[in-house]
Design a protein around this motif. Sequence first.
Motif, short mmCIF file in Angstrom:
data_model
loop_
_atom_site.label_atom_id
_atom_site.label_comp_id
_atom_site.label_asym_id
_atom_site.label_seq_id
_atom_site.Cartn_x
_atom_site.Cartn_y
_atom_site.Cartn_z
N UNK A 116 -1.15 -9.28 -8.87
CA UNK A 116 -0.14 -9.97 -9.67
C UNK A 116 1.14 -9.14 -9.74
N UNK A 117 1.00 -7.82 -9.64
CA UNK A 117 2.15 -6.94 -9.79
C UNK A 117 2.46 -6.11 -8.58
N UNK A 118 1.76 -5.02 -8.42
CA UNK A 118 2.15 -4.01 -7.44
C UNK A 118 2.01 -4.48 -5.99
N UNK A 119 0.94 -5.18 -5.64
CA UNK A 119 0.75 -5.56 -4.23
C UNK A 119 1.83 -6.52 -3.73
N UNK A 120 2.09 -7.64 -4.42
CA UNK A 120 3.17 -8.51 -3.93
C UNK A 120 4.55 -7.88 -4.04
N UNK A 121 4.77 -7.09 -5.10
CA UNK A 121 6.08 -6.43 -5.25
C UNK A 121 6.31 -5.42 -4.14
N UNK A 122 5.22 -4.81 -3.64
CA UNK A 122 5.35 -3.82 -2.57
C UNK A 122 5.95 -4.41 -1.31
N UNK A 123 5.74 -5.71 -1.10
CA UNK A 123 6.33 -6.35 0.07
C UNK A 123 7.86 -6.29 0.00
N UNK A 124 8.42 -6.62 -1.14
CA UNK A 124 9.87 -6.64 -1.30
C UNK A 124 10.44 -5.23 -1.35
N UNK A 125 9.60 -4.27 -1.71
CA UNK A 125 10.02 -2.87 -1.71
C UNK A 125 9.86 -2.24 -0.33
N UNK A 126 9.39 -3.04 0.63
CA UNK A 126 9.20 -2.63 2.02
C UNK A 126 8.22 -1.45 2.14
N UNK A 127 7.15 -1.52 1.33
CA UNK A 127 6.08 -0.54 1.40
C UNK A 127 5.04 -1.08 2.39
N UNK A 128 5.17 -0.73 3.65
CA UNK A 128 4.35 -1.33 4.70
C UNK A 128 2.86 -1.05 4.51
N UNK A 129 2.52 0.04 3.83
CA UNK A 129 1.12 0.38 3.59
C UNK A 129 0.39 -0.73 2.85
N UNK A 130 1.14 -1.48 2.02
CA UNK A 130 0.52 -2.50 1.16
C UNK A 130 0.77 -3.92 1.66
N UNK A 131 1.32 -4.08 2.85
CA UNK A 131 1.64 -5.42 3.35
C UNK A 131 0.40 -6.31 3.45
N UNK A 132 -0.71 -5.76 3.91
CA UNK A 132 -1.92 -6.56 4.08
C UNK A 132 -2.40 -7.09 2.74
N UNK A 133 -2.24 -6.28 1.68
CA UNK A 133 -2.65 -6.71 0.34
C UNK A 133 -1.71 -7.80 -0.17
N UNK A 134 -0.43 -7.66 0.10
CA UNK A 134 0.53 -8.69 -0.30
C UNK A 134 0.21 -10.02 0.39
N UNK A 135 -0.14 -9.95 1.68
CA UNK A 135 -0.47 -11.16 2.44
C UNK A 135 -1.75 -11.81 1.93
N UNK A 136 -2.64 -11.02 1.35
CA UNK A 136 -3.91 -11.54 0.84
C UNK A 136 -3.78 -12.17 -0.55
N UNK A 137 -2.62 -12.04 -1.18
CA UNK A 137 -2.45 -12.54 -2.55
C UNK A 137 -2.76 -14.03 -2.68
N UNK A 138 -2.23 -14.92 -1.82
CA UNK A 138 -2.58 -16.34 -1.95
C UNK A 138 -4.07 -16.60 -1.76
N UNK A 139 -4.70 -15.86 -0.87
CA UNK A 139 -6.14 -16.03 -0.63
C UNK A 139 -6.93 -15.65 -1.88
#
Length: 265
Positions: A217-240
Amino acid sequence: MQNAKHIYSIFADYLSQYFKTRLAYRADFLGDLASNLISELINLVFIIVVFQHVPLMGGWSRDEIIFIYGFFLVPYALFSIFFGFWDFNERYIIRGEMDRILTRPVHNLAQVCLESIAPDRIFGVISGLIIMGYAAIQLKLDFYWYDPIIFIVLSVSGALIYGGVYTAISAISFFSDSRTGISPMIYNIQQYGRYPVDVYNKIIRFVLTYILPFAFVGVYPAAYFLRKETWYIYAAMTPVVAVIFFGIGLLVWNIGVSKYRGAGS
């Protein structure tokens, strides 16, 4: 489709009645708005004060933490508008109002959500956007044309994650006569989702990712906009994760309703 249209029309009626009721006491309405804003500002001040003494938190800067907090406010506000389950045990189980709900043709969960709707929580979305905008300017973030679409998808997904978790927790009330249940404890846990998970130990990271997925809800999707590539996979999994946990919440709710035998049981 017809049932969905019916629910939308009922939603419009509930919304109209809500504003008629709330605006009948304008001072009270404005007071609630002010208190919500002050509460969010206090949390923001806390972050700023902490970073006066600690320049980095787990490798995250102050402005990045502020951005995460701002993002966190948006799905939480969307959730709060439609899923006001805070007094579900007291109101629907102990007082017996669930009996009334079950006599109506509209799905019982939709009715509970509509009866607890709180459109004034939309100001949480506005506050979150303002905080994110400030942090983005400080961080000099670059955005692409499709980022607003991704933002909407991730925000709605975060709200559905909250909705799924709290729907399941509220459904426990069908098996218990506790006045508060475990919602207050879960509310405290969800606050951890406002901060980067890598500042916590492994157990808390596991809980926030797989058991009570508030990190989505917070850090994983926000990491995408912060361009934290380490967490991109987690951001992509948010809708799932949103689909899975909302589905679990709905399943637990339906099981609870099937076991419910009335206020006198």
